[in-house]
Every structure is written in structure tokens, then in C-alpha cells.
Design an enzyme around this catalytic site. Structure first.
Site, short mmCIF file in Angstrom:
data_model
loop_
_atom_site.label_atom_id
_atom_site.label_comp_id
_atom_site.label_asym_id
_atom_site.label_seq_id
_atom_site.Cartn_x
_atom_site.Cartn_y
_atom_site.Cartn_z
N ARG A 32 12.87 25.68 6.12
CA ARG A 32 12.70 27.08 5.74
C ARG A 32 11.67 27.83 6.58
O ARG A 32 11.77 29.02 6.74
CB ARG A 32 12.38 27.19 4.24
CG ARG A 32 13.64 27.06 3.40
CD ARG A 32 13.34 26.88 1.96
NE ARG A 32 12.64 25.62 1.74
CZ ARG A 32 12.20 25.22 0.55
NH1 ARG A 32 12.34 25.98 -0.49
NH2 ARG A 32 11.61 24.05 0.43
N GLN A 33 10.68 27.11 7.12
CA GLN A 33 9.75 27.80 8.03
C GLN A 33 10.30 27.60 9.44
O GLN A 33 10.05 26.58 10.10
CB GLN A 33 8.34 27.25 7.85
CG GLN A 33 7.75 27.75 6.52
CD GLN A 33 6.27 27.49 6.40
OE1 GLN A 33 5.84 26.34 6.34
NE2 GLN A 33 5.47 28.55 6.35
N HIS A 41 19.54 25.66 7.17
CA HIS A 41 19.03 26.90 6.55
C HIS A 41 19.25 28.09 7.49
O HIS A 41 19.54 29.20 7.04
CB HIS A 41 17.56 26.72 6.21
CG HIS A 41 16.97 27.93 5.59
ND1 HIS A 41 17.46 28.48 4.44
CD2 HIS A 41 15.96 28.73 5.99
CE1 HIS A 41 16.77 29.56 4.14
NE2 HIS A 41 15.86 29.73 5.07
N ASP A 88 20.96 37.07 -0.32
CA ASP A 88 19.94 37.74 0.50
C ASP A 88 20.58 38.06 1.85
O ASP A 88 21.70 37.60 2.13
CB ASP A 88 18.68 36.88 0.66
CG ASP A 88 18.97 35.45 1.05
OD1 ASP A 88 19.90 35.25 1.86
OD2 ASP A 88 18.30 34.53 0.55
N ASP A 94 25.06 30.22 -1.72
CA ASP A 94 23.76 30.03 -1.06
C ASP A 94 23.68 28.65 -0.43
O ASP A 94 24.47 27.75 -0.78
CB ASP A 94 22.63 30.22 -2.09
CG ASP A 94 21.33 30.72 -1.45
OD1 ASP A 94 21.26 30.76 -0.21
OD2 ASP A 94 20.40 31.07 -2.20
N LYS A 143 17.03 41.15 -1.51
CA LYS A 143 16.06 40.30 -2.22
C LYS A 143 14.69 40.41 -1.55
O LYS A 143 14.60 40.50 -0.33
CB LYS A 143 16.56 38.84 -2.17
CG LYS A 143 15.62 37.80 -2.73
CD LYS A 143 16.22 36.41 -2.62
CE LYS A 143 15.63 35.63 -1.47
NZ LYS A 143 16.11 34.24 -1.39
N ASP A 174 0.81 -1.22 0.00
CA ASP A 174 0.00 0.00 0.00
C ASP A 174 0.85 1.27 0.00
O ASP A 174 0.31 2.38 0.04
CB ASP A 174 -0.95 0.00 1.21
CG ASP A 174 -0.20 0.00 2.53
OD1 ASP A 174 1.06 -0.04 2.51
OD2 ASP A 174 -0.86 0.05 3.59
N GLY A 175 2.18 1.13 0.00
CA GLY A 175 3.05 2.30 -0.06
C GLY A 175 3.65 2.70 1.27
O GLY A 175 4.53 3.56 1.32
N GLU A 176 3.19 2.09 2.38
CA GLU A 176 3.77 2.47 3.68
C GLU A 176 5.21 1.98 3.77
O GLU A 176 5.58 0.97 3.17
CB GLU A 176 2.94 1.87 4.82
CG GLU A 176 1.62 2.58 5.01
CD GLU A 176 0.84 2.08 6.21
OE1 GLU A 176 1.29 1.13 6.89
OE2 GLU A 176 -0.24 2.64 6.45
C1 R5P Z 1 16.56 31.49 1.16
O1 R5P Z 1 16.39 32.03 2.19
C2 R5P Z 1 17.58 30.43 0.89
O2 R5P Z 1 18.82 30.71 1.44
C3 R5P Z 1 17.69 30.22 -0.60
O3 R5P Z 1 18.12 31.43 -1.17
C4 R5P Z 1 16.38 29.82 -1.19
O4 R5P Z 1 15.84 28.72 -0.51
C5 R5P Z 1 16.52 29.54 -2.66
O5 R5P Z 1 15.28 29.30 -3.18
P1 R5P Z 1 14.94 29.50 -4.70
O6 R5P Z 1 15.96 28.74 -5.49
O7 R5P Z 1 13.55 28.93 -4.84
O8 R5P Z 1 14.96 30.98 -4.99
#
Ligand code: R5P
Length: 311
Positions: free
Chosen positions: A96-97, A130, A169, A218, A192, A38-40
Site C-alpha cells: 500500500r505504500q 494493489h 475509490d 476492491d 473516498k 527463539d522464534g527465528e
Molecule cells: C485502498 O486503496 C484499497 O484499494 C482498499 O480500498 C483498502 O486497502 C481497504 O482498506 P480498508 O478495508 O481498511 O478500508
């Protein structure tokens, strides 16, 4: 540690796990990490791991199945009486969050940390989170490695004159500054904005790039908007050549094409997560972080310093 070092891997990055295994001279533990009909997720460890110092190698990039595999492997190891379980997560997904910066948003990074800890991990080894403060989301010891020494060595060997390292950024300034210092380069950054979660816009480039060779550094390349739009803005401001490096090559749909059409001469990425099937761009080069991870695992096992690997 007097107890035996063992390595276990799921399916999210087998090639990296195999390289780490080769570096350490320790074979991967025999296990079936597969699926029920079933995918589990189904896990069965086929050898004795009682009393071992077990390192489970599993980055948690999408799909969420990778995270579930990690959790289920940790649970199997706990119930099989491994003495210490270290989750080796070269790419920590859902990072990221990491703060409540808007109404009604989750702190997904904290939720992931809770899940991994609750499953039974005793330690975590990860790379280029991150945001560094995610370390504090875990109430268990966490070693945070940086891929910087590997990329800095790579770019040092190119001996670029008139080099500028650009943070794409404001969140990337600290790391870009560390690169600039080690490469004897100057520093610039991009102002950014994100009009939408998957869109990026360059508002300003702060610093001098005219006539210079530029490296944009990055942690993640996802849609590629941040890097490709940054590269375009830098080129428009008269940069001679633009290189980019990124630890985690998430490369969502369209990102590779975006990089190919962009003014980026070469994008160097690591193998914390594998490139998606079919990605074969002459502009994208993979540099392995397996030896660094393998060395860190060996040192954690022997209770030696890991911080000397940061430089
Ligand atoms: C942002 O805060 C991260 O450091 C990266 O710049 C970001 O996750 C890159 O995302 P994307 O390639 O979608 O612009």
C-alpha cells in the site's frame, strides 16, 4: 522447460498450496519450514531440488514472518542449486505504500521487491497487486494475474438485472470498469477520503445507483471501512441490493463484525490468503483462485502464454 517442475510451500497459506498441488498433480516438496526455539525461521528442504524449476508458494500477509519464510526458502533453494526460482506471491504484502505521496514516508512495496530479488528469486507470479505499477519495482520477470475472470463468472451466473459496478475509490475505477464491461453493467465510483490511515470516509457517490443492484469491487478488505461505509452510502442513495467482492481478505480485527452489520448482502473474497481462525460469517463466501494460479504455474513452466488467463 525440460527441467522438472517442483512446488515448495511455507506456512502462510498451506491450504491454497495444497489445492495448487492437486490441480497440477505435483506433490509439495518435502520440507520443514518451522521455527527455532527463539522464534527465528528455520528451513530445511528434505529432497533433492538441484536443477529444478521451483515455484515457492507463499503470500506475504502480516505477520512479517511470512515474508521472512519466503526469503529464507528462496535462499535455501538457491543454495540447493534449483535452476529457476519463481516466488508465487498470491498476495503481495506491504504494497500500500507504493509512492512518496507525503513527506517522510517509505516506498515499502519497492523495499519488498528488492528483498525478494536480492534473496535470489528469478521470477515472480502474483495476483491483483494493489497498484499495477508495482510490477516495475521488480527488475526480474513478473507475471501479474487478475482474479477478475473468476469473480465475473460468479456474478454472471447470478444474472442480476440493472447492475452497477462501483469502484470504492478513484484507484479502483479501472478495474471496476473492466468488471462493468464484462458484466454488461454500468459504472459508478465513490469519492473516498482517508482522514487517518485506518479510516475511510465517503464524500460523494458519482453515478446512478437508485433502484439498482450494486457490486462494489476492491482489491483488499482490511478494516472494512472502505466497503462498509461505501455500501451504506450506496444504500442511502436508494440502491436495491449491495454485493461486494474483494481479492485479498486481510480482514483486520473488527472487519467481519463491520461487514455483518453493514447493508452488504454478500461479500465474496478469494483464498489468496486464508481467512483468520474463527471467521465464520454467513455473509462471507470464499471463491478459490487455486486453479488459476496452478494453470499459470503450468504455463510458465512450459513457456506458454499466461496473458490468455486474463479474460
Ligand atoms: C485502498 O486503496 C484499497 O484499494 C482498499 O480500498 C483498502 O486497502 C481497504 O482498506 P480498508 O478495508 O481498511 O478500508
Amino acid at each position: 522447460m525440460s527441467f522438472e517442475l517442483k512446488l515448495l510451500a511455507g506456512n502462510s497459506n498451506r491450504p491454497l498450496a495444497e489445492k495448487i498441488s492437486n490441480y497440477l498433480g505435483v506433490p509439495l516438496t518435502d520440507a520443514d519450514v518451522s521455527r527455532f526455539k527463539d522464534g527465528e525461521v528455520s528451513v530445511k528442504i528434505n529432497e533433492n531440488i538441484r536443477g529444478t524449476d521451483l515455484f515457492i508458494i507463499q503470500p506475504t500477509q502480516a505477520p512479517a514472518e511470512n515474508l521472512i519464510e519466503l526469503l529464507v526458502m528462496i535462499d535455501s533453494a538457491l543454495r540447493a542449486s534449483a535452476r529457476r526460482i519463481t516466488a508465487v506471491i498470491p498476495y503481495f504484502g506491504y504494497a500500500r505504500q507504493d509512492r512518496k505521496d507525503q513527506p517522510r514516508v517509505p516506498i515499502s512495496a519497492k523495499l519488498m521487491a528488492n528483498l525478494i530479488t536480492t534473496a535470489g528469486a528469478n521470477r515472480v507470479l502474483t495476483m491483483d497487486l494493489h497498484a499495477s505499477q508495482i510490477q516495475g519495482f521488480f527488475d526480474i520477470p513478473l507475471d501479474h494475474l487478475y482474479s477478475a475472470p473468476i469473480f465475473v463468472k460468479y456474478f454472471s451466473e447470478m444474472e442480476f438485472p440493472d447492475l452497477v459496478v462501483v469502484a470504492p475509490d478513484h484507484g479502483g475505477v479501472e478495474m471496476a470498469r473492466a468488471y462493468a464491461k464484462r458484466l454488461g453493467a454500468s459504472l459508478a465510483f465513490i469519492d473516498k477520503r482517508r482522514p487517518h490511515k485506518d479510516r475511510a470516509e465517503v464524500v460523494h457517490v458519482v453515478g446512478r445507483v437508485r433502484g439498482k443492484t450494486v457490486i462494489i469491487q476492491d482489491d483488499i478488505i482490511n478494516t472494512g471501512e472502505t466497503l462498509t461505509k461505501g455500501a451504506l452510502a450506496i444504500k442511502d442513495r436508494g440502491a436495491k441490493e449491495v454485493y461486494a467482492c474483494c481479492t485479498h481478505p486481510v480482514l483486520s480485527q473488527g472487519a467481519v463484525e463491520g461487514v455483518e452489520k453493514s447493508p452488504i448482502s454478500k461479500l465474496s473474497v478469494s483464498d489468496t490468503i486464508p481467512l483468520k481462525k474463527g471467521v465464520n460469517s454467513p455473509k462471507i463466501e470464499v471463491i478459490s483462485v487455486s486453479d488459476l494460479l496452478g494453470e499459470a504455474i503450468g504455463r510458465i513452466h512450459r513457456e506458454e502464454s499466461v496473458s490468455s488467463l486474463f479474460y
